[in-house]
Design an enzyme around this catalytic site. Structure first.
Site, PDB file in Angstrom:
ATOM      1  N   GLU A  41       0.846  -1.190   0.000  1.00 36.13           N
ATOM      2  CA  GLU A  41       0.000   0.000   0.000  1.00 36.13           C
ATOM      3  C   GLU A  41       0.890   1.251   0.000  1.00 36.13           C
ATOM      4  O   GLU A  41       1.902   1.317   0.699  1.00 36.13           O
ATOM      5  CB  GLU A  41      -0.871  -0.025   1.263  1.00 36.13           C
ATOM      6  CG  GLU A  41      -1.737   1.196   1.479  1.00 36.13           C
ATOM      7  CD  GLU A  41      -2.503   1.146   2.804  1.00 36.13           C
ATOM      8  OE1 GLU A  41      -3.450   1.912   2.965  1.00 36.13           O
ATOM      9  OE2 GLU A  41      -2.131   0.314   3.679  1.00 36.13           O
ATOM     10  N   LYS A 108      -9.276   2.029  -2.337  1.00 35.68           N
ATOM     11  CA  LYS A 108      -9.580   1.559  -0.978  1.00 35.68           C
ATOM     12  C   LYS A 108     -10.963   2.036  -0.557  1.00 35.68           C
ATOM     13  O   LYS A 108     -11.295   3.225  -0.678  1.00 35.68           O
ATOM     14  CB  LYS A 108      -8.506   2.070  -0.017  1.00 35.68           C
ATOM     15  CG  LYS A 108      -8.591   1.507   1.394  1.00 35.68           C
ATOM     16  CD  LYS A 108      -7.372   1.949   2.189  1.00 35.68           C
ATOM     17  CE  LYS A 108      -7.344   1.386   3.612  1.00 35.68           C
ATOM     18  NZ  LYS A 108      -6.112   1.798   4.320  1.00 35.68           N
ATOM     19  N   CYS A 144      -5.495  -3.032   2.813  1.00 42.01           N
ATOM     20  CA  CYS A 144      -5.427  -2.902   4.270  1.00 42.01           C
ATOM     21  C   CYS A 144      -6.783  -3.048   4.946  1.00 42.01           C
ATOM     22  O   CYS A 144      -7.321  -4.152   5.033  1.00 42.01           O
ATOM     23  CB  CYS A 144      -4.760  -1.571   4.625  1.00 42.01           C
ATOM     24  SG  CYS A 144      -4.037  -1.531   6.282  1.00 42.01           S
TER      25      CYS A 144
END
Length: 314
Positions: A41, A108, A144
Site C-alpha cells: 500500500e 480503498k 489494508c
C-alpha cells in the site's frame, strides 16, 4: 504462475525515487519469470502523507504512471499509490497494470479515521470490488482495512476469485499496546485463504516514519514497541495457500522479497476436499440484506413462515 512480493521501504514524499525503485524491481522479477509482482500500500509515497496528500497524487494519464505501466510489458504488477481522478478526488489506490497496459485502479473502500489514522480526512472511498483475469486465475485486490470488513472479501469470492492480493501498511504500536498487529494480520490472512479456498498474496512494507528516529534495536522477538512519534512498519509479507498454510514469509523489519508458484491444481484439491462454498447462495445474501435495509418486520406470522419454508415467499 510465478508471483513475487516486494517488501519495500518507501521514502515519505519521495515519489520519483520510490517510482524508480519499483520499476527496477518489476524489471528484475519480470526477467526472472514472474507473472505477477506485488508492492505494498502507498508504495510510491509512504504512509503518513497528511495534508500534503495532493502533492503526492498521480493521475492515470501522468507520465509516471505511463512509465510504470510500460514496465509491466510481459508481466503484471499491483502497486499502491495516491490517485487523483479527473474530478479531482483523491484515493488510496492500487494500480493494476498487465502487459504494459493500465487495467484499472482499485480504490480503498474502508478508510480508517481513528487513532493515528486520518485517511478518511483526505481520501475519497472506492465504490467497487472488481475481479480481473490473469492467465488461468481470477484475481481480487484489497487494501489494508478493506480486509477487516468481511463483506468485501465475500464480494470477491462471489465473483469467483482464486487469488486475493492484499496490500497494506501495518506498523507496530499504531493500534495501542493491547493489540498486536503482527499476530492479527497473520490470523486474518490465513482465515480468508482457508475459508474461501484461495491464495492470499499479502504485501506489507518496512521502514520508519515519524519525527523521531530510533537507535538500532533488536527486532528478533518481533514485538519491539515504537518510540513516541515514530512508527515501525514490520513487514512479514507472506503467501498463503488455499488450505490456509504459509508458503513463504518475508523477514520482519527488513527490506525483503519473496516468491512462489501459484498452482491451480491446489485450488482444485481444496475445493474437492473442503468445499466450503459449494452451496453458497449470493442471492440469499442479497435478499436478506434487502430485508434488513428495508426495515421489514422482525417477526413474521406462522403463515408467512410456512411460505418461506416452502420457497413461496420469494
Amino acid at each position: 504462475m510465478q508471483v513475487a512480493i516486494c517488501q519495500t521501504s518507501p521514502q515519505l514524499f519521495a515519489v520519483e525515487q520510490n517510482l524508480e525503485q519499483v520499476i527496477e524491481r518489476i524489471e528484475h522479477h519480470r526477467a526472472q519469470g514472474a507473472g505477477l509482482i506485488i508492492f505494498p500500500e502507498l508504495a510510491l509515497t509512504g504512509y503518513f502523507v497528511g495534508a500534503r496528500y495532493h502533492e503526492m497524487a498521480l493521475r492515470l494519464d501522468s507520465p509516471q504512471i505511463a512509465r510504470l505501466a510500460a514496465a509491466t510489458k510481459g508481466t503484471a504488477a499491483v502497486v499502491g499509490f495516491i490517485e487523483e481522478s479527473r474530478s479531482m478526488n483523491f484515493y488510496n489506490a492500487a494500480l493494476v497494470a498487465v502487459d504494459g497496459e493500465i487495467l484499472f485502479c482499485y480504490r480503498k473502500i474502508n478508510l480508517p479515521n481513528y487513532g493515528v489514522f486520518e485517511e478518511k480526512k483526505f481520501f475519497s472511498g472506492g465504490k467497487r470490488v472488481p475481479v480481473f483475469r490473469l492467465g488461468e486465475f481470477n484475481v481480487a485486490v484489497f487494501i489494508c482495512n478493506d480486509l477487516w470488513h468481511p463483506s468485501l472479501p465475500y464480494l470477491g469470492i462471489s465473483q469467483k476469485a482464486d487469488i486475493f492480493v492484499t496490500i497494506f501498511n501495518s506498523s507496530q504500536g499504531s493500534m495501542g499496546s493491547e493489540f498486536c498487529n503482527i499476530e492479527s494480520w497473520q490470523i486474518i490472512n490465513k482465515f480468508y485463504a482457508r475459508i474461501f479456498g484461495i491464495y492470499n498474496l499479502c504485501a506489507n512494507r518496512v521502514g520508519e516514519e515519524g519525527p523521531e528516529k530510533r537507535r538500532e534495536v533488536d527486532y528478533s522477538d518481533g514485538a519491539t514497541p515504537d518510540a513516541p512519534g515514530s512508527f515501525s512498519f514490520w513487514g512479514g509479507s507472506e503467501i498463503i495457500n488455499p488450505f490456509g498454510q504459509e508458503v513463504v514469509r518475508a523477514r520482519l523489519h527488513e527490506v525483503d522479497e519473496i516468491g512462489a508458484v501459484i498452482d491451480r491444481e491446489m485450488l482444485r484439491q481444496k475445493r474437492i476436499v473442503l468445499p466450503y462454498l459449494r452451496n453458497d447462495d449470493p442471492h440469499f445474501t442479497q435478499r436478506e440484506l434487502e430485508r434488513i435495509l428495508q426495515g421489514d418486520k422482525q417477526y413474521v406470522t406462522r403463515r408467512e413462515l410456512r411460505k418461506v419454508v416452502r420457497g413461496e415467499k420469494y
